[in-house]
Write an enzyme that holds these catalytic residues in place. Structure first.
Site, PDB file in Angstrom:
ATOM      1  NE  ARG A 137      -4.083   1.798   1.114  1.00  0.00           N
ATOM      2  CZ  ARG A 137      -5.153   2.082   0.383  1.00  0.00           C
ATOM      3  NH1 ARG A 137      -5.227   1.679  -0.871  1.00  0.00           N
ATOM      4  NH2 ARG A 137      -6.153   2.768   0.892  1.00  0.00           N
TER       5      ARG A 137
ATOM      6  CB  THR B 172      -9.577  -0.702  -7.431  1.00  0.00           C
ATOM      7  OG1 THR B 172      -9.565   0.495  -6.686  1.00  0.00           O
ATOM      8  CG2 THR B 172      -8.742  -1.753  -6.742  1.00  0.00           C
TER       9      THR B 172
ATOM     10  CB  THR C  91      -6.342   0.785  -6.263  1.00  0.00           C
ATOM     11  OG1 THR C  91      -7.249   1.783  -6.712  1.00  0.00           O
ATOM     12  CG2 THR C  91      -5.798   1.187  -4.914  1.00  0.00           C
TER      13      THR C  91
ATOM     14  CG  ASN D  46      -8.592   6.153  -4.091  1.00  0.00           C
ATOM     15  OD1 ASN D  46      -9.481   5.315  -3.998  1.00  0.00           O
ATOM     16  ND2 ASN D  46      -8.552   7.229  -3.324  1.00  0.00           N
TER      17      ASN D  46
ATOM     18  CG  ASP E  15      -8.576   5.078   0.198  1.00  0.00           C
ATOM     19  OD1 ASP E  15      -9.658   5.572  -0.161  1.00  0.00           O
ATOM     20  OD2 ASP E  15      -8.061   4.106  -0.375  1.00  0.00           O
TER      21      ASP E  15
ATOM     22  CB  SER F 222      -6.994  -0.375   1.670  1.00  0.00           C
ATOM     23  OG  SER F 222      -7.542  -0.970   0.520  1.00  0.00           O
TER      24      SER F 222
ATOM     25  N   GLY G 219     -13.996  -1.469  -6.279  1.00  0.00           N
ATOM     26  CA  GLY G 219     -15.311  -0.958  -5.879  1.00  0.00           C
ATOM     27  C   GLY G 219     -15.294  -0.097  -4.634  1.00  0.00           C
ATOM     28  N   GLY G 220     -14.118   0.409  -4.242  1.00  0.00           N
ATOM     29  CA  GLY G 220     -14.047   1.294  -3.075  1.00  0.00           C
ATOM     30  C   GLY G 220     -14.647   0.625  -1.850  1.00  0.00           C
TER      31      GLY G 220
HETATM   32  O1  DON Z   1      -8.089   1.048  -1.061  1.00  0.00           O
HETATM   33  C1  DON Z   1      -9.278   1.316  -1.174  1.00  0.00           C
HETATM   34  O2  DON Z   1     -10.136   0.858  -0.457  1.00  0.00           O
HETATM   35  C2  DON Z   1      -9.690   2.236  -2.304  1.00  0.00           C
HETATM   36  N1  DON Z   1      -8.585   3.094  -2.645  1.00  0.00           N
HETATM   37  C3  DON Z   1     -10.146   1.411  -3.461  1.00  0.00           C
HETATM   38  C4  DON Z   1     -10.625   2.259  -4.594  1.00  0.00           C
HETATM   39  C5  DON Z   1     -11.446   1.524  -5.555  1.00  0.00           C
HETATM   40  O3  DON Z   1     -11.711   0.350  -5.441  1.00  0.00           O
HETATM   41  C6  DON Z   1     -11.988   2.300  -6.651  1.00  0.00           C
HETATM   42  N2  DON Z   1     -12.534   1.439  -7.674  1.00  0.00           N
HETATM   43  N3  DON Z   1     -13.563   1.100  -8.008  1.00  0.00           N
END
Ligand code: DON
Length: 594
Positions: free
Chosen positions: A130, A403, A421, A423, A445, A474, A496-497
């Protein structure tokens, strides 16, 4: 004979590899054909009438190895490495660099990620690469004079954390690689020299065109001549190719020192960013113990902090285990209610408690224990939804987005799950001039202002406040599941955040509780709850109106999402050893086996 890739076939002995591989093959029992896709067992499940993906879709099947990624070119790179005698780890490293070229909205060398590994002999481990906050980062760096949040954690140079991907791949290779490093970077260089533009690539550029025009180098790199690259044309990235050659030739020094580092620091100076040579030279990736928990007799290994994925999934899984979901019925109001109520509680704890354990104390053992889950879930009522305002943190502590995920299994039974990712889609939108790659906007994040939502609506606390050198929390959850006999069963993950954890968990529920095939598990419509905002989301057309009504009657605020949710890449190992894979049709990826 099943070799494990813990067996040290090092780079210097690469010349031997062909022989060793042949020897492995010679020792193996005669090969059985894999099950044909239509022989793969599937559950008798109906999706809602208007749902866009079929319940009877067939997976890709193969006997020797499988690679599932979001992009066909990257999957081809991975499967070729497997055919060349490489292991799942070799393929994972090559795929990572290939995605940095063909999937720049998320694949990266300017970002970071997580890897969960299970070797053929059952060892599991996790790699944390990370991004870290730069040393000059400060707690309030994204607030204006009135203390209000600005967009600087999302857009531009200041949004970037110190990238971890190149160090992560290097560490992975040092510990588990068998083919030479150079051979794993080379396919990405070939792609950077030019690849044919497919619809998937053009669509991602088209979709972010306005944002990509904000910074000159980004516009020049991804909109050559000011236009979205044409289908069928050759897309060339000479500066990225040169950066990759430096990485090929000198490993992490090709990124964290020398010319690439100079270019990153010069870019920072041009755009008032704060990443320095010292930040780059001091970057480390860390091997960690995965979060491992059981769910209905299956063992799930997923990512520990600095990801919240494994711990949050453990908490929700333990709560959910109190109900027989199969008896409630797939996507019945009762089943969805149980998921939503456990997720609301798990995310409340995630948002307040979890953070980089190298910096803050986290009661992790209790967080992932079945005992705590029993307490935490004790007030779940089947009669009514508990408003999130009534669900405070349960644990005490010392005080358009993109991501990408890929899953790989090799013929020996080694498995690698990687989520990586920058982000947001195309990260900070800043391309390093002369080096040809995008920088992440991972700093968003962190809780840039504790108690206020970030771009994913996550309302996070003090634990995840910005500190120099700290990793931002994350949700990424690369996950490997073994069956009750402790055999490799399922590899899964998604972008998917904030929805990542619930999406991965749903794929597990789909296969474990409902006996779905890997295709059904990935095709099935998804739901999500993250405590705040107090809303139960579902994918467009993904729930029957009568189910929505029943959930509303229980007190849920149910919200249909505009688009789709996630981009799962999943592989299942069937009882006869067939590898069955499904790449999520939501973003148009490709699973390839051999
Ligand atoms: O690490 C995380 O949780 C976020 N930066 C992930 C971002 C993400 O999945 C965006 N995509 N759809």
């Amino acid at each position: 004979m099943t070799p494990s890739w813990t067996r040290p076939i090092r780079t210097t002995r690469a010349a031997l590899l062909g022989l060793i591989t042949l020897a492995f093959i010679a020792c193996e029992a005669p090969e059985r054909a894999p099950l044909a896709p239509d022989e793969v067992p599937r559950a008798a499940i109906d999706f809602p009438d208007d749902w866009r993906f079929p319940a009877d879709a067939l997976p890709v099947t193969a006997r020797n190895g499988m690679v599932s990624t979001t992009d066909a070119l990257a999957s081809e790179v991975g499967v070729q490495i497997l055919r060349d005698g490489g292991t799942a780890m070799d393929a994972a490293i090559a795929v990572s660099f290939a995605l940095a070229v063909v999937n720049p909205s998320a694949g990266n060398i300017g970002g970071g990620g997580f890897m969960v590994v299970r070797t053929a002999d059952g060892e599991t481990t996790a790699l944390d690469y990370r991004e870290k906050a730069p040393l000059a980062a400060t707690r309030d760096m994204y607030l204006d004079d009135e203390g209000e949040l600005t967009d600087r954690s999302v857009l531009g140079h200041l949004a970037a954390g110190v990238p971890g991907t190149v160090m992560g791949m290097w560490e992975a290779h040092q510990r588990y690689g068998s083919l030479p490093w150079e051979a794993l970077v080379e396919p990405a260089i070939d792609l950077a020299d030019g690849f044919e533009v497919a619809e998937r690539f053009a669509r991602s550029i088209r979709g972010s065109r306005t944002a990509l025009e904000l910074f000159d180098t980004t516009r020049e790199t991804f909109l050559p001549g000011g236009e979205v690259p044409e289908l069928g044309s050759t897309f060339r990235q000479p500066e990225l190719a040169a950066t990759l050659r430096r990485i090929r030739d000198t490993g992490p020094d090709g990124f964290y020192r020398g010319e690439t580092a100079d270019l990153i620091v010069a870019e920072m100076e041009r755009g008032n960013g704060i990443i320095t040579h010292e930040d780059l030279e001091r970057y480390t990736a860390e091997w960690r113990d995965p979060i491992t928990f059981t769910y209905r007799g299956y063992t799930v290994s997923s990512m520990p902090p600095s990801s919240s994925g494994g711990a949050t999934m453990a908490l929700m899984a333990h709560m959910v285990e109190g109900w027989d979901l199969a008896e409630l019925g797939w996507h019945s109001p009762e089943m969805i209610h149980v998921l939503a109520e456990s997720w609301r509680r798990a995310y409340s704890d995630r948002n307040q408690v979890l953070a980089d354990t190298d910096f803050v104390e986290v009661p992790l053992d209790r967080f992932v224990s079945a005992e705590y889950a029993a307490e935490r879930g004790a007030d779940i009522s089947m009669e009514r939804a508990t408003p999130s305002s009534e669900v405070g943190p349960g644990l005490e502590v010392g005080e358009g987005t993109q991501t990408t995920h890929y899953s790989i299994v090799d013929r020996y039974g080694n498995a690698v799950a990687v989520t990586t990712t920058i982000n947001s889609s195309f990260g900070s939108k800043v391309t390093v001039e002369g080096a040809g790659f995008l920088l992440n906007n991972e700093m968003d994040d962190f809780a840039a202002k504790p108690g206020f939502p970030n771009q994913f609506g996550l309302v996070q606390g003090e634990q995840n406040a910005i500190e120099p050198g700290k990793r931002m929390l994350s949700a990424m959850s690369p996950t490997i599941v073994t069956n009750p006999a402790d055999e490799l069963f399922f590899v899964s993950g998604t972008p998917g955040g904030s929805t990542i954890i619930t999406t991965v968990f749903q794929t597990i529920v789909n296969v474990v509780d409902f006996g779905m095939s890997v295709s059904q598990a990935v095709h099935a419509p998804r739901i999500h709850h993250q405590h705040l905002p107090d809303q139960l989301y579902y994918e467009n057309q993904g729930l029957h109106p009568s189910v929505v009504e029943a959930l509303e009657a229980l007190g849920h605020t149910v919200q249909q999402r505009g688009g789709t949710s996630g981009d799962v890449q999943a592989i299942m190992v069937l009882p006869d050893g067939t590898l069955a894979a499904q790449s999520d049709p939501r973003l148009g990826g490709t699973a390839l086996g051999y």
